[in-house]
Design a protein around this motif. Structure first.
Motif, PDB file in Angstrom:
ATOM      1  N   SER A 184       0.845  -1.194   0.000  1.00  0.00           N
ATOM      2  CA  SER A 184       0.000   0.000   0.000  1.00  0.00           C
ATOM      3  C   SER A 184       0.877   1.239   0.000  1.00  0.00           C
ATOM      4  N   LYS A 185       0.415   2.270  -0.683  1.00  0.00           N
ATOM      5  CA  LYS A 185       1.208   3.500  -0.767  1.00  0.00           C
ATOM      6  C   LYS A 185       1.098   4.361   0.480  1.00  0.00           C
ATOM      7  N   SER A 186       0.293   3.937   1.427  1.00  0.00           N
ATOM      8  CA  SER A 186       0.207   4.691   2.673  1.00  0.00           C
ATOM      9  C   SER A 186       0.410   3.733   3.830  1.00  0.00           C
ATOM     10  N   GLY A 187       1.202   4.169   4.774  1.00  0.00           N
ATOM     11  CA  GLY A 187       1.428   3.356   5.960  1.00  0.00           C
ATOM     12  C   GLY A 187       2.155   2.061   5.705  1.00  0.00           C
ATOM     13  N   ASP A 188       3.033   2.047   4.680  1.00  0.00           N
ATOM     14  CA  ASP A 188       3.726   0.793   4.387  1.00  0.00           C
ATOM     15  C   ASP A 188       4.999   0.632   5.210  1.00  0.00           C
ATOM     16  N   GLY A 189       5.293   1.603   6.048  1.00  0.00           N
ATOM     17  CA  GLY A 189       6.442   1.461   6.947  1.00  0.00           C
ATOM     18  C   GLY A 189       7.766   1.386   6.242  1.00  0.00           C
ATOM     19  N   GLY A 190       7.864   1.945   5.022  1.00  0.00           N
ATOM     20  CA  GLY A 190       9.135   1.936   4.317  1.00  0.00           C
ATOM     21  C   GLY A 190       9.346   0.733   3.421  1.00  0.00           C
ATOM     22  N   ILE A 191       8.365  -0.156   3.316  1.00  0.00           N
ATOM     23  CA  ILE A 191       8.467  -1.318   2.439  1.00  0.00           C
ATOM     24  C   ILE A 191       7.676  -1.030   1.162  1.00  0.00           C
ATOM     25  N   ASP A 192       8.351  -1.075   0.015  1.00  0.00           N
ATOM     26  CA  ASP A 192       7.682  -0.775  -1.249  1.00  0.00           C
ATOM     27  C   ASP A 192       7.147  -2.022  -1.933  1.00  0.00           C
ATOM     28  N   GLY A 193       7.770  -3.149  -1.674  1.00  0.00           N
ATOM     29  CA  GLY A 193       7.331  -4.375  -2.319  1.00  0.00           C
ATOM     30  C   GLY A 193       7.828  -5.601  -1.593  1.00  0.00           C
ATOM     31  N   ILE A 194       7.164  -6.702  -1.842  1.00  0.00           N
ATOM     32  CA  ILE A 194       7.555  -7.983  -1.259  1.00  0.00           C
ATOM     33  C   ILE A 194       7.660  -8.972  -2.406  1.00  0.00           C
ATOM     34  N   ILE A 195       8.796  -9.614  -2.541  1.00  0.00           N
ATOM     35  CA  ILE A 195       8.979 -10.594  -3.590  1.00  0.00           C
ATOM     36  C   ILE A 195       9.278 -11.956  -2.974  1.00  0.00           C
ATOM     37  N   ASN A 196       8.931 -12.976  -3.710  1.00  0.00           N
ATOM     38  CA  ASN A 196       9.214 -14.333  -3.269  1.00  0.00           C
ATOM     39  C   ASN A 196      10.595 -14.736  -3.765  1.00  0.00           C
ATOM     40  N   ASP A 198      11.646 -17.689  -3.905  1.00  0.00           N
ATOM     41  CA  ASP A 198      11.462 -18.915  -4.682  1.00  0.00           C
ATOM     42  C   ASP A 198      10.064 -18.906  -5.282  1.00  0.00           C
ATOM     43  N   LYS A 199       9.848 -19.788  -6.227  1.00  0.00           N
ATOM     44  CA  LYS A 199       8.572 -19.831  -6.943  1.00  0.00           C
ATOM     45  C   LYS A 199       7.401 -20.182  -6.030  1.00  0.00           C
ATOM     46  N   LEU A 200       7.642 -20.906  -4.943  1.00  0.00           N
ATOM     47  CA  LEU A 200       6.567 -21.320  -4.046  1.00  0.00           C
ATOM     48  C   LEU A 200       6.270 -20.278  -2.967  1.00  0.00           C
ATOM     49  N   GLY A 201       7.106 -19.278  -2.877  1.00  0.00           N
ATOM     50  CA  GLY A 201       6.867 -18.232  -1.898  1.00  0.00           C
ATOM     51  C   GLY A 201       7.226 -18.614  -0.484  1.00  0.00           C
ATOM     52  N   LEU A 202       8.162 -19.538  -0.311  1.00  0.00           N
ATOM     53  CA  LEU A 202       8.542 -19.976   1.037  1.00  0.00           C
ATOM     54  C   LEU A 202       9.395 -18.927   1.749  1.00  0.00           C
ATOM     55  N   GLU A 203      10.143 -18.145   0.981  1.00  0.00           N
ATOM     56  CA  GLU A 203      10.991 -17.109   1.562  1.00  0.00           C
ATOM     57  C   GLU A 203      10.619 -15.753   0.969  1.00  0.00           C
ATOM     58  N   LYS A 204      10.528 -14.742   1.816  1.00  0.00           N
ATOM     59  CA  LYS A 204      10.155 -13.405   1.382  1.00  0.00           C
ATOM     60  C   LYS A 204      11.370 -12.476   1.396  1.00  0.00           C
ATOM     61  N   ILE A 205      11.375 -11.553   0.436  1.00  0.00           N
ATOM     62  CA  ILE A 205      12.390 -10.506   0.393  1.00  0.00           C
ATOM     63  C   ILE A 205      11.655  -9.174   0.294  1.00  0.00           C
ATOM     64  N   TYR A 206      11.984  -8.251   1.195  1.00  0.00           N
ATOM     65  CA  TYR A 206      11.367  -6.927   1.156  1.00  0.00           C
ATOM     66  C   TYR A 206      12.220  -5.990   0.304  1.00  0.00           C
ATOM     67  N   THR A 207      11.556  -5.060  -0.364  1.00  0.00           N
ATOM     68  CA  THR A 207      12.274  -4.106  -1.210  1.00  0.00           C
ATOM     69  C   THR A 207      11.934  -2.675  -0.817  1.00  0.00           C
ATOM     70  N   GLN A 208      12.902  -1.818  -0.991  1.00  0.00           N
ATOM     71  CA  GLN A 208      12.707  -0.382  -0.812  1.00  0.00           C
ATOM     72  C   GLN A 208      13.371   0.306  -1.994  1.00  0.00           C
ATOM     73  N   ALA A 209      12.641   1.208  -2.654  1.00  0.00           N
ATOM     74  CA  ALA A 209      13.161   1.895  -3.831  1.00  0.00           C
ATOM     75  C   ALA A 209      13.121   3.400  -3.618  1.00  0.00           C
TER      76      ALA A 209
END
Length: 297
Positions: A184-196, A198-209
């Protein structure tokens, strides 16, 4: 008689731009050709590159691109050019040689922005007589690649910050990571995106741009990014169009989290490699003798 080198078109380009407010790149090239080089033999004026482009027009357009790198001209919007204040001052002095451009601080800074710290800017007049065909090809491709990357970085600094965040997620997807989620563009706490990871989504990586034009990313930005992860993941990617100051680099290196920093130079290198925001214009074939073909003669 011979066609002018691209750097010999610098002053004609500036002089034409001094007569108009804005002009399309193609119209500019035609005006330079017609006003300064119309007396050349027709066979030279009609000379084509191997890809079918007019050689003189191509050289004028390259001259314009280099002037843009040095901030002698500007692109107020897509496809059009105008004279910048620096270009007006150059017209007063009456000359701009290739050596002047090579030593110009704006030009050096502009090209350096897309170079890795390991690389040095090498813009030399190629000695055609003492260079192999492969040397000339390699140098030509390197020059074109640098030009594309500088334009790409300029574009990234101009686009909407929210779209920039999406570009980053698209790039990571192209690099082989799993699905991504735009936060969300509001109240995201500095996280712009979340990517998996691996293809199954077992591990998450947060992104900030961070789409910065000049400002460096500072230690506080990295600290806030780490804090925004809130224990959900230990992996993050922080991307910027500018650079990171030493304190920010140190903070990321010493954090208990795994934080990858991607500055503007590395970002455009990755986008160029994975064809994000760029496209293939021309494909050349270089052929060599097939000795195996003649072994059975």
């Amino acid at each position: 008689m011979e066609l002018p080198k691209y750097h010999e078109t610098f002053m004609p380009i500036l002089e034409i731009l001094n007569t108009v407010k804005v002009i399309s790149s193609r119209e500019l090239a035609r005006k330079v050709r017609d006003n300064y080089y119309s007396e050349l033999p027709k066979e030279l004026l009609d000379k084509k590159t191997s890809s079918g482009a007019n050689v003189l027009i191509d050289r004028i357009l390259w001259g314009k691109s280099y002037l843009k790198m040095g901030k002698f001209v500007s692109y107020p919007k897509r496809g059009v050019v105008q004279l910048a204040d620096k270009g007006k001052q150059t017209l007063i002095s009456g000359k701009l040689l290739l050596s002047d451009l090579q030593n110009d601080p704006d030009f050096i800074s502009h090209r350096s922005a897309v170079q890795s710290k390991k690389d040095e800017i090498k813009m030399e007049t190629i000695d055609v007589d003492n260079s192999s065909p492969q040397d000339l090809i390699d140098n030509g491709f390197s020059t074109i690649e640098t030009e594309v990357k500088t334009e790409l970085l300029d574009k990234l600094k101009e686009i909407d910050p929210y779209f920039f965040e999406k570009v980053i997620l698209i790039l990571l997807k192209k690099m082989g990571y799993g699905d991504f989620i735009e936060t969300s563009k509001s109240g995201d706490g500095g996280i712009d995106g979340i990517i998996n990871e691996d293809k199954l989504g077992l591990e998450k990586i947060y992104t900030q741009a961070k789409r910065y034009t000049e400002n460096k990313v500072r230690e506080k930005d990295i600290r806030n990014f780490i804090g925004a992860m809130s224990g959900d993941t230990t992996k993050g990617v922080f991307i910027t169009t500018s650079t990171f100051d030493e304190a920010a680099i140190k903070k990321a290196r010493e954090a208990h989290h795994s934080i990858i920093l991607i500055d503007g130079s590395k970002l455009v290198n990755l986008m160029h490699q994975y064809n994000v925001g760029v496209q293939v214009k021309i494909t050349y074939e270089v052929k060599e003798l097939d000795n195996d073909f003649f072994e059975g003669e």
